[in-house]
Motif scaffolding. Structure first.
Motif, PDB file in Angstrom:
ATOM      1  N   LYS A 192       0.840  -1.202   0.000  1.00 51.87           N
ATOM      2  CA  LYS A 192       0.000   0.000   0.000  1.00 51.87           C
ATOM      3  C   LYS A 192       0.879   1.258   0.000  1.00 51.87           C
ATOM      4  CE  LYS A 192      -3.900   2.069   0.029  1.00 51.87           C
ATOM      5  NZ  LYS A 192      -4.637   2.184  -1.216  1.00 51.87           N
ATOM      6  N   ALA A 193       1.969   1.211   0.742  1.00 55.06           N
ATOM      7  CA  ALA A 193       2.884   2.355   0.792  1.00 55.06           C
ATOM      8  C   ALA A 193       3.498   2.619  -0.583  1.00 55.06           C
ATOM      9  CB  ALA A 193       3.983   2.087   1.825  1.00 55.06           C
ATOM     10  N   LYS A 194       3.843   1.543  -1.293  1.00 55.45           N
ATOM     11  CA  LYS A 194       4.407   1.697  -2.642  1.00 55.45           C
ATOM     12  C   LYS A 194       3.373   2.277  -3.600  1.00 55.45           C
ATOM     13  CE  LYS A 194       7.721  -2.066  -2.107  1.00 55.45           C
ATOM     14  NZ  LYS A 194       8.107  -3.425  -2.531  1.00 55.45           N
ATOM     15  N   GLU A 195       2.113   1.884  -3.431  1.00 53.82           N
ATOM     16  CA  GLU A 195       1.032   2.446  -4.264  1.00 53.82           C
ATOM     17  C   GLU A 195       0.885   3.944  -4.017  1.00 53.82           C
ATOM     18  OE1 GLU A 195      -2.761   0.472  -3.913  1.00 53.82           O
ATOM     19  OE2 GLU A 195      -1.777  -1.490  -3.909  1.00 53.82           O
ATOM     20  N   ILE A 196       0.971   4.338  -2.758  1.00 53.65           N
ATOM     21  CA  ILE A 196       0.873   5.757  -2.411  1.00 53.65           C
ATOM     22  C   ILE A 196       1.998   6.534  -3.091  1.00 53.65           C
ATOM     23  CG2 ILE A 196       1.061   7.431  -0.519  1.00 53.65           C
ATOM     24  CD1 ILE A 196      -0.251   5.264   1.286  1.00 53.65           C
ATOM     25  N   ALA A 197       3.205   5.993  -2.993  1.00 55.94           N
ATOM     26  CA  ALA A 197       4.357   6.662  -3.594  1.00 55.94           C
ATOM     27  C   ALA A 197       4.190   6.766  -5.108  1.00 55.94           C
ATOM     28  CB  ALA A 197       5.632   5.913  -3.248  1.00 55.94           C
ATOM     29  N   LYS A 198       3.770   5.672  -5.729  1.00 59.17           N
ATOM     30  CA  LYS A 198       3.597   5.680  -7.182  1.00 59.17           C
ATOM     31  C   LYS A 198       2.532   6.687  -7.615  1.00 59.17           C
ATOM     32  CE  LYS A 198       2.643   2.784 -11.126  1.00 59.17           C
ATOM     33  NZ  LYS A 198       3.644   2.305 -11.973  1.00 59.17           N
ATOM     34  N   SER A 199       1.482   6.815  -6.832  1.00 56.15           N
ATOM     35  CA  SER A 199       0.408   7.747  -7.193  1.00 56.15           C
ATOM     36  C   SER A 199       0.874   9.204  -7.150  1.00 56.15           C
ATOM     37  CB  SER A 199      -0.800   7.542  -6.290  1.00 56.15           C
ATOM     38  OG  SER A 199      -0.529   7.991  -4.987  1.00 56.15           O
ATOM     39  N   THR A 200       1.920   9.495  -6.392  1.00 56.82           N
ATOM     40  CA  THR A 200       2.414  10.880  -6.331  1.00 56.82           C
ATOM     41  C   THR A 200       2.995  11.332  -7.665  1.00 56.82           C
ATOM     42  OG1 THR A 200       4.629  10.266  -5.551  1.00 56.82           O
ATOM     43  CG2 THR A 200       2.946  10.700  -3.874  1.00 56.82           C
ATOM     44  N   LEU A 201       3.399  10.402  -8.500  1.00 58.06           N
ATOM     45  CA  LEU A 201       3.958  10.771  -9.805  1.00 58.06           C
ATOM     46  C   LEU A 201       2.938  11.471 -10.689  1.00 58.06           C
ATOM     47  CD1 LEU A 201       6.103   7.599 -10.602  1.00 58.06           C
ATOM     48  CD2 LEU A 201       6.945   9.869  -9.998  1.00 58.06           C
TER      49      LEU A 201
END
Length: 153
Positions: free
Chosen positions: A100-109
């Protein structure tokens, strides 16, 4: 002066070697001084060429931080630019999964334009603060790649 001309005429081979050595020494000295004193005064050299054409606005950073905090899974978020690298640090709640944390980071792009994503490199630090030891996962996105590469450390 006459003695020097006589010596040169007697030792033509040695004279040629000495002249060539002096010329080579002067060339090497010029190259060394250019490398030592010349060049850019900027610590990044020419790596930041074109950065003035692709400036990141401060409201982009605020938008990224806001988006991260709105998920309700982060305790803290910060974004900063250093050179051509956008560093994003996310401190997550202890019950947030790594995926979930990786998804959050990816969505910031999505907050960055296509031009910005193809110019800047992005570096992510996902942190979970624990009692014994802090857990950190790092991720990097090179400007020529589409996805973030993750490394657990």
């Amino acid at each position: 002066m006459e003695r020097i001309k006589n010596w040169i005429n007697k030792n033509k081979g040695l004279t040629i070697v000495i002249v060539l050595t002096l010329v080579l020494f002067i060339i090497l000295l010029i190259i060394f001084l250019e490398m030592l004193l010349g060049g850019s005064s900027n610590k990044y050299g020419n790596r930041l060429d074109g950065i003035e054409d692709v400036k990141l606005a401060s409201d982009v950073y605020d938008g990224v931080e806001e988006e991260i905090m709105e998920t309700g899974l982060a305790e803290e978020a910060s974004v900063r630019l250093q050179g051509k690298i956008v560093y994003t640090t996310i401190v997550l709640k202890s019950d947030t999964s790594a995926d979930k944390a990786k998804e959050i980071a990816k969505s910031t792009l999505d907050n960055y334009s296509e031009e910005e994503r193809s110019f800047y490199d992005f570096s992510y630090f996902l942190k979970w603060e624990g009692e014994e030891e802090d857990t950190v996962i790092t991720g990097n996105k090179h400007h020529s790649l589409e996805d973030i590469s993750w490394v657990k450390s």
